[in-house]
Design a protein around this motif. Sequence first.
Motif, short mmCIF file in Angstrom:
data_model
loop_
_atom_site.label_atom_id
_atom_site.label_comp_id
_atom_site.label_asym_id
_atom_site.label_seq_id
_atom_site.Cartn_x
_atom_site.Cartn_y
_atom_site.Cartn_z
N LEU A 1 -2.34 37.71 -13.91
CA LEU A 1 -0.89 37.69 -13.72
C LEU A 1 -0.19 38.74 -14.56
CD1 LEU A 1 -0.39 33.83 -13.88
CD2 LEU A 1 -0.50 35.24 -11.83
N GLY A 2 -0.74 39.04 -15.70
CA GLY A 2 -0.15 40.03 -16.60
C GLY A 2 -1.16 40.43 -17.64
N MET A 3 -0.95 41.60 -18.25
CA MET A 3 -1.91 42.10 -19.22
C MET A 3 -1.18 42.94 -20.25
SD MET A 3 -5.46 44.23 -18.54
CE MET A 3 -6.27 42.86 -17.68
N THR A 4 -1.63 42.83 -21.50
CA THR A 4 -1.16 43.68 -22.60
C THR A 4 -2.35 44.49 -23.08
OG1 THR A 4 0.47 42.03 -23.27
CG2 THR A 4 -0.09 43.72 -24.87
N VAL A 5 -2.17 45.80 -23.20
CA VAL A 5 -3.28 46.69 -23.56
C VAL A 5 -2.83 47.67 -24.64
CG1 VAL A 5 -4.27 46.52 -21.25
CG2 VAL A 5 -2.74 48.42 -21.81
N ALA A 6 -3.79 48.20 -25.37
CA ALA A 6 -3.55 49.29 -26.31
C ALA A 6 -4.14 50.56 -25.72
CB ALA A 6 -4.19 48.98 -27.67
N LEU A 7 -3.31 51.62 -25.65
CA LEU A 7 -3.76 52.91 -25.14
C LEU A 7 -4.25 53.79 -26.28
CD1 LEU A 7 -0.91 53.52 -22.54
CD2 LEU A 7 -3.10 52.35 -22.24
N ALA A 8 -4.82 54.93 -25.95
CA ALA A 8 -5.49 55.76 -26.95
C ALA A 8 -4.56 56.28 -28.03
CB ALA A 8 -6.19 56.93 -26.26
N ASP A 9 -3.26 56.39 -27.75
CA ASP A 9 -2.32 56.87 -28.77
C ASP A 9 -1.72 55.73 -29.57
OD1 ASP A 9 -0.68 55.70 -26.90
OD2 ASP A 9 0.59 57.46 -26.56
N GLY A 10 -2.22 54.51 -29.38
CA GLY A 10 -1.72 53.35 -30.09
C GLY A 10 -0.58 52.64 -29.40
N VAL B 1 1.30 50.16 -27.14
CA VAL B 1 1.00 48.86 -26.55
C VAL B 1 1.79 48.74 -25.26
CG1 VAL B 1 1.18 46.36 -26.83
CG2 VAL B 1 0.52 47.79 -28.78
N ALA B 2 1.09 48.62 -24.15
CA ALA B 2 1.72 48.58 -22.82
C ALA B 2 1.51 47.21 -22.20
CB ALA B 2 1.13 49.66 -21.92
N LYS B 3 2.51 46.75 -21.44
CA LYS B 3 2.45 45.45 -20.80
C LYS B 3 2.81 45.59 -19.33
CE LYS B 3 3.93 42.98 -24.98
NZ LYS B 3 4.88 42.00 -25.54
N SER B 4 2.24 44.72 -18.52
CA SER B 4 2.64 44.66 -17.11
C SER B 4 2.50 43.23 -16.63
CB SER B 4 1.77 45.57 -16.24
OG SER B 4 0.47 45.04 -16.09
N GLY B 5 3.19 42.92 -15.53
CA GLY B 5 3.12 41.58 -14.97
C GLY B 5 3.88 40.59 -15.82
N GLY B 6 3.49 39.34 -15.73
CA GLY B 6 4.20 38.29 -16.45
C GLY B 6 3.29 37.12 -16.71
N ARG B 7 3.90 35.96 -16.94
CA ARG B 7 3.14 34.76 -17.28
C ARG B 7 3.25 33.70 -16.20
NH1 ARG B 7 3.99 33.87 -23.78
NH2 ARG B 7 3.73 36.04 -24.39
N VAL B 8 3.98 33.98 -15.13
CA VAL B 8 4.11 33.02 -14.05
C VAL B 8 3.72 33.68 -12.74
CG1 VAL B 8 5.90 31.66 -15.18
CG2 VAL B 8 6.56 33.59 -13.75
N GLY C 1 -3.01 45.44 -14.99
CA GLY C 1 -4.10 44.48 -14.90
C GLY C 1 -5.11 44.84 -13.84
N LYS C 2 -4.64 45.23 -12.68
CA LYS C 2 -5.57 45.57 -11.59
C LYS C 2 -6.34 46.85 -11.90
CE LYS C 2 -3.75 43.15 -7.57
NZ LYS C 2 -3.05 42.11 -8.31
N GLY D 1 -8.50 51.82 -21.84
CA GLY D 1 -7.82 51.29 -23.01
C GLY D 1 -8.43 49.96 -23.41
N LEU D 2 -7.79 49.32 -24.36
CA LEU D 2 -8.28 48.06 -24.90
C LEU D 2 -7.39 46.91 -24.46
CD1 LEU D 2 -9.90 46.26 -26.91
CD2 LEU D 2 -8.32 47.05 -28.69
N ILE D 3 -7.97 45.91 -23.82
CA ILE D 3 -7.23 44.70 -23.45
C ILE D 3 -6.93 43.90 -24.71
CG2 ILE D 3 -7.30 42.55 -22.14
CD1 ILE D 3 -9.25 43.94 -20.20
N LEU D 4 -5.66 43.57 -24.92
CA LEU D 4 -5.25 42.77 -26.08
C LEU D 4 -4.96 41.32 -25.71
CD1 LEU D 4 -2.82 45.31 -27.78
CD2 LEU D 4 -5.18 44.83 -28.41
N GLU D 5 -4.29 41.11 -24.59
CA GLU D 5 -3.98 39.77 -24.09
C GLU D 5 -3.99 39.82 -22.58
OE1 GLU D 5 -0.29 38.16 -25.40
OE2 GLU D 5 -0.74 38.38 -27.54
N VAL D 6 -4.27 38.69 -21.96
CA VAL D 6 -4.21 38.62 -20.50
C VAL D 6 -3.71 37.25 -20.08
CG1 VAL D 6 -6.65 37.97 -20.33
CG2 VAL D 6 -5.50 38.95 -18.35
N ALA D 7 -2.76 37.26 -19.14
CA ALA D 7 -2.27 36.02 -18.53
C ALA D 7 -3.02 35.83 -17.21
CB ALA D 7 -0.77 36.10 -18.28
#
Length: 369
Positions: free
Chosen positions: A123-132, A134-141, A151-152, A162-168
Amino acid sequence: MATRELQAPRTPEEAAALVSQGLTVRVRGGGTKLGWGTPAPDTDVELTTSSLDELLEHNEGDLTTIVEPGVRLDDAQKQFAKAGQMLALDPPTLGEATIGGVLATGDSGPLRHRYGGPRDLVLGMTVALADGTVAKSGGRVIKNVAGYDIGKLFCGSFGTLGLILEVALRLHPLPADTVTAVGRTDDPDALGRAASGLAHAPLEKDCLDVRWEEGAGAVLVRLGGATAQAQAEAAGELLAGLEVELLSDDTEVWEAQRAGQRSADAAVVRVSGLQAELPRVVRATQQFGGALVGRAALGLSWIRVQPERVGELRELLAPFPCVVLDAPPELRSSLDVWDAGDGLEIARRIKQRFDPAGCFAPGTFAGGI
């Protein structure tokens, strides 16, 4: 593959700061699929998500969850099951696979038939890119579809973006009861007809799989819920001409399907074919003394074969893409494990957009990405 330094950041902020240093980074979760992908040069840092292992939220009423990437899939499933729910991801975990690793490799199991692959559950994802950044997309619902769908893109990227930090993630109700109808045959054409008939039947199928080994095979269909027994009996009628068995205690047969996707000594080739071409794929498996498990309606097959036969198998199944997953290091070093097709140029553009300096897992993905 050896690396120069192992890092285990304890917070998303620490992880983002680490990847911003301009070093080459390989991300690892539980380490169950480190052998997948193109063998690549050593990186400066191996970043483990073992300390990013919090199940942050479980919203039972909304059937959603938010997790950090290092959460073990088996542990999360036990937590969701307490509420009668599940994350509809069931690849072979080897007990250690993390949610981040499953998403990054796009791995899946028999539940893919009904619920789709990993990218369909994000549904959503927070990631860290190579320059540090933090990017987010989507949501929690579930209804929130706004934003750039990171996320896709990250699902199946093998940690190269990049690095996945959180995922909904979307959850689903856990079926109270399941019954599996199994139809056995030694005829590849009969197997294909039976699988096709079940794929098009108006039944509420949780899983629809096939298997083949040593000259015999089976089609397996799992039905769940209050009408599972009645639907399994209807499925059995569609398997007329095959040796049919209905299993109410069906855990073992589905564990065997998942286990068939991995091997410690043989090569495992994932074939992306067509539903109607299943008999052809089965015959190729038999010709080279292999074993097959697959998603009957999706045209996906995992074939275990001796490493020296991989090249011949690919030639026989062309033009179907044949990706080598598990394999001895010497085989992975001597061929293109990806068998990449027309999407390679698009993949290069995405890599350039997200990781222009080539910091994340350089050379691991198709085409040396």
